[in-house]
Motif scaffolding. Sequence first.
Motif, PDB file in Angstrom:
ATOM      1  N   GLY A 153       0.813  -1.209   0.000  1.00 20.55           N
ATOM      2  CA  GLY A 153       0.000   0.000   0.000  1.00 20.55           C
ATOM      3  C   GLY A 153       0.847   1.260   0.000  1.00 20.55           C
ATOM      4  N   ASP A 155       4.144   3.727  -1.914  1.00 18.10           N
ATOM      5  CA  ASP A 155       4.422   4.289  -3.241  1.00 18.10           C
ATOM      6  C   ASP A 155       4.926   3.231  -4.220  1.00 18.10           C
ATOM      7  N   SER A 156       5.720   2.293  -3.713  1.00 20.32           N
ATOM      8  CA  SER A 156       6.243   1.255  -4.615  1.00 20.32           C
ATOM      9  C   SER A 156       5.095   0.464  -5.234  1.00 20.32           C
ATOM     10  N   GLU A 159       3.370   2.501  -7.853  1.00 22.27           N
ATOM     11  CA  GLU A 159       4.207   2.638  -9.048  1.00 22.27           C
ATOM     12  C   GLU A 159       4.219   1.333  -9.859  1.00 22.27           C
ATOM     13  N   HIS A 175      -4.184  -4.997  -0.574  1.00 21.11           N
ATOM     14  CA  HIS A 175      -3.569  -4.337   0.582  1.00 21.11           C
ATOM     15  C   HIS A 175      -4.164  -4.873   1.876  1.00 21.11           C
ATOM     16  N   ARG A 176      -3.312  -4.971   2.890  1.00 20.45           N
ATOM     17  CA  ARG A 176      -3.772  -5.608   4.140  1.00 20.45           C
ATOM     18  C   ARG A 176      -4.666  -4.715   4.989  1.00 20.45           C
ATOM     19  N   ARG A 177      -4.661  -3.409   4.721  1.00 20.54           N
ATOM     20  CA  ARG A 177      -5.523  -2.493   5.501  1.00 20.54           C
ATOM     21  C   ARG A 177      -6.572  -1.867   4.586  1.00 20.54           C
ATOM     22  N   ARG A 181      -0.721   3.890   2.434  1.00 25.57           N
ATOM     23  CA  ARG A 181       0.217   4.832   3.023  1.00 25.57           C
ATOM     24  C   ARG A 181       0.958   5.630   1.936  1.00 25.57           C
ATOM     25  N   ILE A 237       6.334  -4.642  -0.881  1.00 26.87           N
ATOM     26  CA  ILE A 237       6.087  -4.297   0.529  1.00 26.87           C
ATOM     27  C   ILE A 237       7.341  -3.712   1.197  1.00 26.87           C
ATOM     28  N   LYS A 254      14.685   6.477   6.718  1.00 25.96           N
ATOM     29  CA  LYS A 254      14.126   5.198   6.256  1.00 25.96           C
ATOM     30  C   LYS A 254      15.087   4.037   6.524  1.00 25.96           C
ATOM     31  N   TYR A 289      16.665   4.356  -1.820  1.00 23.45           N
ATOM     32  CA  TYR A 289      15.339   3.727  -1.716  1.00 23.45           C
ATOM     33  C   TYR A 289      14.480   4.047  -2.931  1.00 23.45           C
TER      34      TYR A 289
END
Length: 316
Positions: A153, A155-156, A159, A175-177, A181, A237, A254, A289
């Motif tokens: 969930g 940006d990766s 994208e 997504h798990r939620r 994010r 993830i 990060k 990253y």
Amino acid sequence: MSQGLFDVIILGSGPAALTAGLYTSRADLKTLIIAGTKWGGQLQLTTLVENYPGFPQGIQGPDLMINMRKQTERFGAIIVDIQLKEVDVVNQPFTIKAGDQIYQGKTIIIATGADTQWLSVPGEKDFLGKGVSSCAPCDAFFYRNKRVIVIGGGDSAMEEALVLTKFATEVTIIHRRDSFRASKIMQDRVIGNKKIKILWNSTIKEILGKDKVTGVKIETKSKGMWEMPIDGIFVAIGHTPNTVLLKGINLDSKGFVARVEERNKQGQLLYFTKTNRDGVFTAGDVHDYRYKQAVTAAGFGCMAALDVEKWLEDHE
Ligand code: NAP
């Protein structure tokens, strides 16, 4: 047993490390590369690489790494396939312990890479490169007119999903939620893309298939366990940079190695790849990253090597 003093010790053995070693050894610097027991980085886990320039038909990831290693060794870089144990970046010359050997270097390039975070569900390892991927820019092309899912969930994940829409017929983000994010702009792009569906509150329990991926077992809050037929799954993830042994090196928020750009009084760039420790440089995914490509890692490796050359000239 001490192995003498090197001009540069490079930690890692992916495209950043090997490119750095190619440049430093060609510059006649006494170069040691601590490759680890599983050398070659993430490309060793990849199949066909079609976006590394110079290979019009593409090249298998492990073959690309063998080529890079041979090219670097040709110019005299010593590559040891032993595991890094300790790094002292405080006292000059720097001391590295690897296996039962002790090495000393005037400079260090940290190019230890980052590992993809995987779901760790049954089937994931078995189907790596056969329907399981972590890089849409590398593999989306293989999913023309296919059904794919993207996990995550951030940006990766956004994208990856957007890249996949150019090829796949169906792209579902799982997504798990019940909220992403990812940055708002990336979320808006995803939500505005008619090809992308979103499945909230859902987790992958198993990846199914025989020779390649044919489906996944999913648990969704509202309907329990069910199976979804798919051709490909892209896991997005996050990545974990390999920084555990780097005591005394500053990391960014990060957890990646923080670069400290150095400029002269006129504002011109002197060093791009420096860390907070004088004489210690960084390259590739351990500090990056954002781009995470073999070609960008190789580019950073080149920059770190040129920075080392300049640093040695400035200090000797
Ligand atoms: P991230 O922001 O850490 O997001 C990871 C996502 O994966 C989260 O949504 C998380 O869920 C989910 N997740 C983590 N572990 C999971 C598991 N075991 N099972 C299922 N889902 C799991 O990582 P990222 O997306 O790779 O981004 C990393 C950084 O790079 C971010 O700062 C991002 O902004 C940046 N980035 C920027 C761009 C861009 O600007 N275009 C592109 C890529 C990355 P929860 O939300 O529930 O924790």
